[in-house]
Design an enzyme around this catalytic site. Structure first.
Site, PDB file in Angstrom:
ATOM      1  N   GLY A   1       3.132 -36.123   3.483  1.00 46.74           N
ATOM      2  CA  GLY A   1       2.132 -36.229   2.970  1.00 46.74           C
ATOM      3  C   GLY A   1       1.941 -35.941   1.618  1.00 46.74           C
ATOM      4  O   GLY A   1       0.716 -36.833   1.095  1.00 46.74           O
ATOM      5  N   GLY A   2       2.502 -35.347   1.083  1.00 41.68           N
ATOM      6  CA  GLY A   2       1.875 -34.470   0.172  1.00 41.68           C
ATOM      7  C   GLY A   2       3.265 -34.621  -1.270  1.00 41.68           C
ATOM      8  O   GLY A   2       4.026 -35.947  -1.166  1.00 41.68           O
TER       9      GLY A   2
ATOM     10  N   SER B   1       0.113 -29.645  13.619  1.00 44.37           N
ATOM     11  CA  SER B   1       0.723 -28.984  12.539  1.00 44.37           C
ATOM     12  C   SER B   1       1.148 -27.852  12.441  1.00 44.37           C
ATOM     13  O   SER B   1       2.468 -28.180  13.576  1.00 44.37           O
ATOM     14  CB  SER B   1      -0.591 -27.807  12.877  1.00 44.37           C
ATOM     15  OG  SER B   1      -0.113 -26.762  12.307  1.00 44.37           O
TER      16      SER B   1
ATOM     17  N   ALA C   1       8.712 -28.898   3.481  1.00 43.11           N
ATOM     18  CA  ALA C   1       7.789 -29.298   2.695  1.00 43.11           C
ATOM     19  C   ALA C   1       6.591 -29.243   2.749  1.00 43.11           C
ATOM     20  O   ALA C   1       5.273 -29.223   2.028  1.00 43.11           O
ATOM     21  CB  ALA C   1       8.112 -30.224   2.074  1.00 43.11           C
TER      22      ALA C   1
ATOM     23  N   LYS D   1      -0.532 -24.543  -1.112  1.00 39.50           N
ATOM     24  CA  LYS D   1       0.070 -24.274  -2.516  1.00 39.50           C
ATOM     25  C   LYS D   1      -0.791 -23.592  -2.964  1.00 39.50           C
ATOM     26  O   LYS D   1      -0.443 -23.372  -4.411  1.00 39.50           O
ATOM     27  CB  LYS D   1       1.116 -25.150  -2.398  1.00 39.50           C
ATOM     28  CG  LYS D   1       0.385 -26.545  -2.991  1.00 39.50           C
ATOM     29  CD  LYS D   1       1.571 -27.201  -3.255  1.00 39.50           C
ATOM     30  CE  LYS D   1       1.330 -28.871  -3.673  1.00 39.50           C
ATOM     31  NZ  LYS D   1       1.906 -29.643  -4.217  1.00 39.50           N
TER      32      LYS D   1
ATOM     33  N   LYS E   1       7.195 -18.730  -7.689  1.00 43.08           N
ATOM     34  CA  LYS E   1       6.250 -18.067  -6.966  1.00 43.08           C
ATOM     35  C   LYS E   1       6.482 -17.183  -6.305  1.00 43.08           C
ATOM     36  O   LYS E   1       5.736 -15.900  -5.415  1.00 43.08           O
ATOM     37  CB  LYS E   1       4.721 -18.592  -7.265  1.00 43.08           C
ATOM     38  CG  LYS E   1       4.050 -19.359  -8.168  1.00 43.08           C
ATOM     39  CD  LYS E   1       2.389 -20.022  -7.762  1.00 43.08           C
ATOM     40  CE  LYS E   1       1.965 -20.672  -9.070  1.00 43.08           C
ATOM     41  NZ  LYS E   1       3.034 -22.434  -9.592  1.00 43.08           N
TER      42      LYS E   1
ATOM     43  N   LEU F   1       4.679 -31.603 -12.405  1.00 40.83           N
ATOM     44  CA  LEU F   1       4.478 -32.658 -13.348  1.00 40.83           C
ATOM     45  C   LEU F   1       3.014 -33.498 -12.308  1.00 40.83           C
ATOM     46  O   LEU F   1       3.889 -34.283 -11.456  1.00 40.83           O
ATOM     47  CB  LEU F   1       4.956 -32.892 -14.161  1.00 40.83           C
ATOM     48  CG  LEU F   1       5.541 -32.584 -15.391  1.00 40.83           C
ATOM     49  CD1 LEU F   1       6.189 -33.778 -16.102  1.00 40.83           C
ATOM     50  CD2 LEU F   1       4.230 -31.976 -16.136  1.00 40.83           C
ATOM     51  N   GLY F   2       2.257 -33.406 -11.856  1.00 35.00           N
ATOM     52  CA  GLY F   2       0.988 -34.544 -11.700  1.00 35.00           C
ATOM     53  C   GLY F   2       1.201 -34.302 -10.002  1.00 35.00           C
ATOM     54  O   GLY F   2       0.413 -35.256  -9.739  1.00 35.00           O
TER      55      GLY F   2
ATOM     56  N   ARG G   1      -6.843 -16.012 -13.375  1.00 39.03           N
ATOM     57  CA  ARG G   1      -7.734 -16.331 -11.692  1.00 39.03           C
ATOM     58  C   ARG G   1      -7.131 -15.295 -10.716  1.00 39.03           C
ATOM     59  O   ARG G   1      -6.119 -14.408 -10.755  1.00 39.03           O
ATOM     60  CB  ARG G   1      -7.505 -17.728 -10.703  1.00 39.03           C
ATOM     61  CG  ARG G   1      -8.120 -18.432 -11.791  1.00 39.03           C
ATOM     62  CD  ARG G   1      -7.761 -19.769 -11.194  1.00 39.03           C
ATOM     63  NE  ARG G   1      -5.994 -19.975 -11.478  1.00 39.03           N
ATOM     64  CZ  ARG G   1      -5.975 -21.364 -11.024  1.00 39.03           C
ATOM     65  NH1 ARG G   1      -6.592 -21.949 -10.425  1.00 39.03           N
ATOM     66  NH2 ARG G   1      -4.814 -21.340 -11.330  1.00 39.03           N
TER      67      ARG G   1
END
Length: 622
Positions: free
Chosen positions: A290-291, A343, A365, A369, A411, A451-452, A548
């Site tokens: 669903g991500g 999960s 996936a 994050k 990252k 993006l987005g 941050r």
């Protein structure tokens, strides 16, 4: 009166138009006699041909219905509609002449011709007048934006004609690079030179610029967008001709200029035959379905002739949304769709799902994050991203699936935050399993910001602009790599076809982009200006808040320098260090203990010891 007409049903409006045409028939015939005899009241001539009036009226009414004159929409009245009225007028000439000869009426031969021409003028005139009245009424009641159409070619003229039918947008003029078009009138609008666009925008009070040159090259489009973004106007673009044949109208096809055009990187074409071949007739499971990335993987797999798609997602709403979107697509493609709510840390559920549905490929996936959130919830982040990856990967190996692909991030390279460190540990877990795999091909895909995607900087900036600012940027020099969601998803699918075991795939993403420059571009493309020392009267301020916890000034895609090529020029295979099976077992054991005892200090100690380049964040000098 106008509100009453607008409130009428479509059938009632057609009846009104038909009645008008029927009334115009005898009026047109009477005017033909007037013009022919040069008298306002040629009663002596009409008395000899009175039968012509009822006959032509009845026959003309049936002809108008047959040709559909009553179905002509006033707001869309144009050349084709006039052509239909002209055909009707020719038919009326023929009918009037036939009746005159058949009944030997004493009417000159020119009467039917004059009659037909007058009807054409009156019927068209009534509709044009109606169009003008309705358009002006709508414009008066509805706030509209003044539009400059960039490009006076066929696409631009058609777009201008379409915009004239809308109440919200008002085309004001054209601008074009072609000097020979300067000063011409196209679709009723003046064409200006592109060199004078700054003056035109100011003088004509332009609110929006629309690029209407679908055939323009990508490079020229990028350069033009950069030029136009400096003006206080919203910039939109007409899609390519291929996009315009999808059934949408020209106005509906308009879209805001994509920020991809400002990133300085050509879109990567990732359409290879290997993708479909690798997944055809397979049962595929996507964790985190669903991500942002997971749902795009689902969409793209719909075109790969797979047999079954298993959606594994822990968010009930996200699972519901992606299932609802894919349900019809799956039915049309003959793909079995299975939704599993749970999960990736649930060993029993993951294992049983793989076995029950005969999964052959896993696209992992699922991950936490969001850097700041994971930084203050390190145990949850490490449990989901590391232990969850180990559970899914080991279950995949035991189930003897063909391919396991981990979705990773830039990252993970020398991370300064727990989220990045957790993804690097997940890579190490998969690398270790790959070294001992018997039949299952394990691989990882590493890319930059998308993006987005949810939690990314683009939606955040858009929301801040809509609220009137300020836009918050953590540091003036922060840079990031960017790619689109479809590119990221396709890269993941390609990795499955290129995998040889233990691979770390990296996309050549071009040059990194300054986040502050991206913020300025978004403000300018929204038709606003940046408020700063040089422009104190601007609309949106950019506020630098400081880095941050765990945030880096710049991201890297590689830990080492060794790179190998793949069948795609933009996709590289990284050669990176691994940990031993004993070291991985130690990491997992200590993380499990930290999770079970809620010991955040132990979890941090594990990360500091085993993740290459990781150090506790220090933002005091930001």
């Amino acid at each position: 009166m106008l509100s009453f007409l607008n409130s009428l049903s479509r059938r009632s409006k057609r009846a009104v138009l038909l009645c008008i045409d029927v009334v115009l028939l005898p009026i047109s015939l009477y005017m033909a006699f007037v013009l022919r005899y040069g008298s306002m009241f040629p009663n002596w001539a009409i008395e000899k041909s009175w039968f012509l009036f009822p006959a032509v009226t009845v026959a003309g009414a049936f002809l108008a219905i047959f040709l559909g004159l009553q179905r002509i929409k006033l707001k869309a009245f144009e050349n084709r509609s006039i052509s239909n009225i002209a055909i009707c007028s020719i038919g009326l000439i023929f009918i009037a002449a036939t009746i005159s000869y058949a009944f030997q009426l004493n009417a000159p031969r020119s009467i039917p011709i004059i009659f037909g021409l007058i009807f054409l003028i009156l019927s068209s005139g009534v509709r044009i007048l109606g169009q003008i009245v309705l358009t002006r009424a709508d414009s008066k009641d509805t706030p509209h934006k003044r539009v400059l159409v960039y490009g006076a070619g066929s696409a631009g003229s058609q777009l201008a004609a379409a915009l004239m039918q809308t109440a919200e947008l008002k085309p004001v003029c054209f601008a074009d690079d072609n000097p020979s078009l300067k000063g011409l009138i196209v679709s009723g609008l003046l064409v200006h030179s592109a060199k004078d666009i700054a003056k035109v925008i100011k003088d004509r009070r332009i609110d929006r610029i629309v690029l209407a040159v679908p055939s323009m090259s990508n490079q020229r489009r990028k350069d033009l967008i950069r030029e136009l973004s400096h003006y206080k106007c919203e910039v939109l673009a007409l899609p390519s001709f291929l996009d315009m044949i999808d059934g949408k109208g020209l106005v509906e096809s308009l879209k805001p200029v994509s920020l991809e055009d400002l990133l300085g990187r050509n879109k990567v074409e990732l359409d290879l035959p290997e993708v479909t071949a690798s997944y055809k007739d397979k049962s595929v499971m996507i964790t985190g379905a669903g991500g942002s990335i997971g749902s795009e993987l689902c969409r793209q797999l719909m075109t790969c002739d797979i047999e079954k798609l298993v959606l594994f997602e822990h968010s009930e709403f996200a699972l519901y949304a992606v299932e609802r979107e894919l349900c019809e697509l799956a039915k049309e493609a003959g793909i079995t769709l299975v939704s599993v709510l749970g999960s990736v840390t649930d060993t029993v559920l993951v294992t049983s799902t793989l076995v029950e549905h005969g999964v052959q490929t896993v696209l992992h996936a699922a991950a936490y994050k969001h850097v700041p959130l994971v930084e203050i919830n390190e145990l949850a982040g490490l449990r989901n991203n590391v232990i969850g990856t180990r559970i899914v990967a080991e279950a995949a190996q035991k189930a003897k699936i063909e391919r396991f692909i981990l979705v990773s991030t830039d990252k993970a390279v020398r991370p300064t935050n727990v989220m990045g460190a957790s993804k690097r540990l997940a890579e190490l877990v998969v690398q270790d399993l790959a070294s001992r795999a018997n039949g299952t091909l394990f691989s990882m895909v590493r890319f930059g910001n998308v993006l987005g995607s949810s939690g990314s900087v683009i939606p955040l900036f858009r929301d801040q602009i809509e609220r009137g600012g300020p836009i918050t940027v953590t540091h003036a020099d922060v840079t990031r790599y960017f790619m689109t969601i479809p590119e990221a998803a396709r890269l993941v699918l390609l990795a499955g076809s290129f995998a040889r075991g233990g691979d770390v795939f990296v996309l050549d993403m071009g040059k990194p982009v300054k986040i502050a420059d991206l913020a300025r571009s978004m403000v300018q493309l929204s038709g606003l200006s940046v408020k700063d020392k040089k422009n104190p009267g601007g609309d949106i301020e950019i506020d630098v808040t400081g880095l941050r916890p765990g945030e880096k000034l710049y991201e890297e895609l590689l830990i080492g320098d060794d790179m190998l090529t793949t069948p795609h020029a933009k996709i590289l295979r990284a050669q990176e260090s691994k940990l031993s099976e004993i070291e991985i077992a130690t990491i997992l054991r200590e993380l499990t203990t930290a999770s079970e005892t809620n010991d955040a200090a132990l979890a941090r100690a594990v990360v500091e010891r085993w993740v290459d380049g990781y150090k506790r964040p220090n933002v005091s000098g930001a």
